[in-house]
Design a protein around this motif. Structure first.
Motif, PDB file in Angstrom:
ATOM      1  N   GLY A  14       0.801  -1.219   0.000  1.00  0.00           N
ATOM      2  CA  GLY A  14       0.000   0.000   0.000  1.00  0.00           C
ATOM      3  C   GLY A  14       0.833   1.268   0.000  1.00  0.00           C
ATOM      4  O   GLY A  14       0.313   2.354   0.226  1.00  0.00           O
ATOM      5  N   ASP A  15       2.130   1.151  -0.245  1.00  0.00           N
ATOM      6  CA  ASP A  15       3.054   2.299  -0.297  1.00  0.00           C
ATOM      7  C   ASP A  15       3.077   3.101   1.000  1.00  0.00           C
ATOM      8  O   ASP A  15       3.124   4.335   0.981  1.00  0.00           O
ATOM      9  N   LYS A  16       3.066   2.383   2.113  1.00  0.00           N
ATOM     10  CA  LYS A  16       3.148   3.021   3.431  1.00  0.00           C
ATOM     11  C   LYS A  16       4.465   2.646   4.086  1.00  0.00           C
ATOM     12  O   LYS A  16       4.917   1.504   3.982  1.00  0.00           O
ATOM     13  N   PRO A  17       5.103   3.574   4.762  1.00  0.00           N
ATOM     14  CA  PRO A  17       6.340   3.245   5.472  1.00  0.00           C
ATOM     15  C   PRO A  17       6.048   2.332   6.656  1.00  0.00           C
ATOM     16  O   PRO A  17       4.961   2.381   7.238  1.00  0.00           O
ATOM     17  N   VAL A  18       7.015   1.490   6.979  1.00  0.00           N
ATOM     18  CA  VAL A  18       6.820   0.493   8.023  1.00  0.00           C
ATOM     19  C   VAL A  18       7.782   0.738   9.180  1.00  0.00           C
ATOM     20  O   VAL A  18       8.982   0.907   8.979  1.00  0.00           O
ATOM     21  N   ILE A  19       7.204   0.738  10.384  1.00  0.00           N
ATOM     22  CA  ILE A  19       7.961   0.767  11.629  1.00  0.00           C
ATOM     23  C   ILE A  19       7.490  -0.447  12.421  1.00  0.00           C
ATOM     24  O   ILE A  19       6.291  -0.684  12.527  1.00  0.00           O
ATOM     25  N   SER A  33      15.840  -8.285   6.356  1.00  0.00           N
ATOM     26  CA  SER A  33      16.137  -7.789   5.014  1.00  0.00           C
ATOM     27  C   SER A  33      15.651  -6.355   4.836  1.00  0.00           C
ATOM     28  O   SER A  33      16.348  -5.513   4.253  1.00  0.00           O
ATOM     29  N   LEU A  34      14.456  -6.066   5.332  1.00  0.00           N
ATOM     30  CA  LEU A  34      13.933  -4.699   5.241  1.00  0.00           C
ATOM     31  C   LEU A  34      14.823  -3.716   5.983  1.00  0.00           C
ATOM     32  O   LEU A  34      15.173  -2.659   5.440  1.00  0.00           O
ATOM     33  N   VAL A  35      15.206  -4.038   7.192  1.00  0.00           N
ATOM     34  CA  VAL A  35      16.051  -3.134   7.979  1.00  0.00           C
ATOM     35  C   VAL A  35      17.420  -2.969   7.311  1.00  0.00           C
ATOM     36  O   VAL A  35      17.927  -1.853   7.184  1.00  0.00           O
ATOM     37  N   ALA A  36      18.004  -4.065   6.854  1.00  0.00           N
ATOM     38  CA  ALA A  36      19.329  -4.018   6.230  1.00  0.00           C
ATOM     39  C   ALA A  36      19.339  -3.191   4.951  1.00  0.00           C
ATOM     40  O   ALA A  36      20.368  -2.618   4.595  1.00  0.00           O
ATOM     41  N   GLY A  39      14.461  -0.413   4.279  1.00  0.00           N
ATOM     42  CA  GLY A  39      13.082  -0.516   3.821  1.00  0.00           C
ATOM     43  C   GLY A  39      12.081  -0.508   4.956  1.00  0.00           C
ATOM     44  O   GLY A  39      10.877  -0.568   4.727  1.00  0.00           O
ATOM     45  N   ALA A  40      12.569  -0.462   6.187  1.00  0.00           N
ATOM     46  CA  ALA A  40      11.709  -0.391   7.369  1.00  0.00           C
ATOM     47  C   ALA A  40      12.565   0.091   8.536  1.00  0.00           C
ATOM     48  O   ALA A  40      13.793   0.025   8.485  1.00  0.00           O
ATOM     49  N   ILE A  41      11.891   0.559   9.547  1.00  0.00           N
ATOM     50  CA  ILE A  41      12.562   1.018  10.760  1.00  0.00           C
ATOM     51  C   ILE A  41      12.157   0.093  11.898  1.00  0.00           C
ATOM     52  O   ILE A  41      10.970  -0.124  12.127  1.00  0.00           O
ATOM     53  N   GLN A  42      13.150  -0.447  12.589  1.00  0.00           N
ATOM     54  CA  GLN A  42      12.877  -1.269  13.761  1.00  0.00           C
ATOM     55  C   GLN A  42      13.227  -0.462  15.005  1.00  0.00           C
ATOM     56  O   GLN A  42      14.298   0.128  15.088  1.00  0.00           O
ATOM     57  N   VAL A  43      12.287  -0.435  15.953  1.00  0.00           N
ATOM     58  CA  VAL A  43      12.476   0.308  17.205  1.00  0.00           C
ATOM     59  C   VAL A  43      12.435  -0.654  18.381  1.00  0.00           C
ATOM     60  O   VAL A  43      11.892  -1.746  18.278  1.00  0.00           O
TER      61      VAL A  43
END
Length: 92
Positions: A14-19, A33-36, A39-43
């Motif tokens: 849906g073209d939304k950023p992911v956290i 893979s996304l974090v590396a 492509g996403a932010i992990q908190v």
């Protein structure tokens, strides 16, 4: 043992950023893979979540790049079902 995580594919499509938080065990390979690939932010906690969300709300370019990079990560997996089915047919 920790477990958890929500599937990040739907918001990416849906073209939304992911956290997401620290517990992505159900989608560990994709999450890593996304974090590396940015492509996403992990908190790890609520404070990091607040800072990440604020940055994305204020920075259009960061949001755009995160969504673009996430799409590239997903593109690497397109056709996996067809490839797996072909492998099964070839083995038969």
């Amino acid at each position: 043992m920790a477990h958890g995580g929500q599937n990040p594919v739907e918001p990416i499509i849906g073209d939304k950023p992911v956290i997401f938080g620290p517990h992505m065990e159900n989608f560990a390979t994709l999450a890593m893979s996304l974090v590396a690939n940015n492509g996403a932010i992990q908190v790890n906690d609520a404070g990091e979540l607040e800072r990440a969300a604020e940055k994305l709300l204020r920075d259009d370019e960061t949001r755009r790049l995160l969504v673009q990079n996430a799409g590239k990560v997903l593109a690497q997996h397109r056709g996996a079902t067809a490839r797996t089915a072909q492998l099964i047919v070839d083995l038969g």
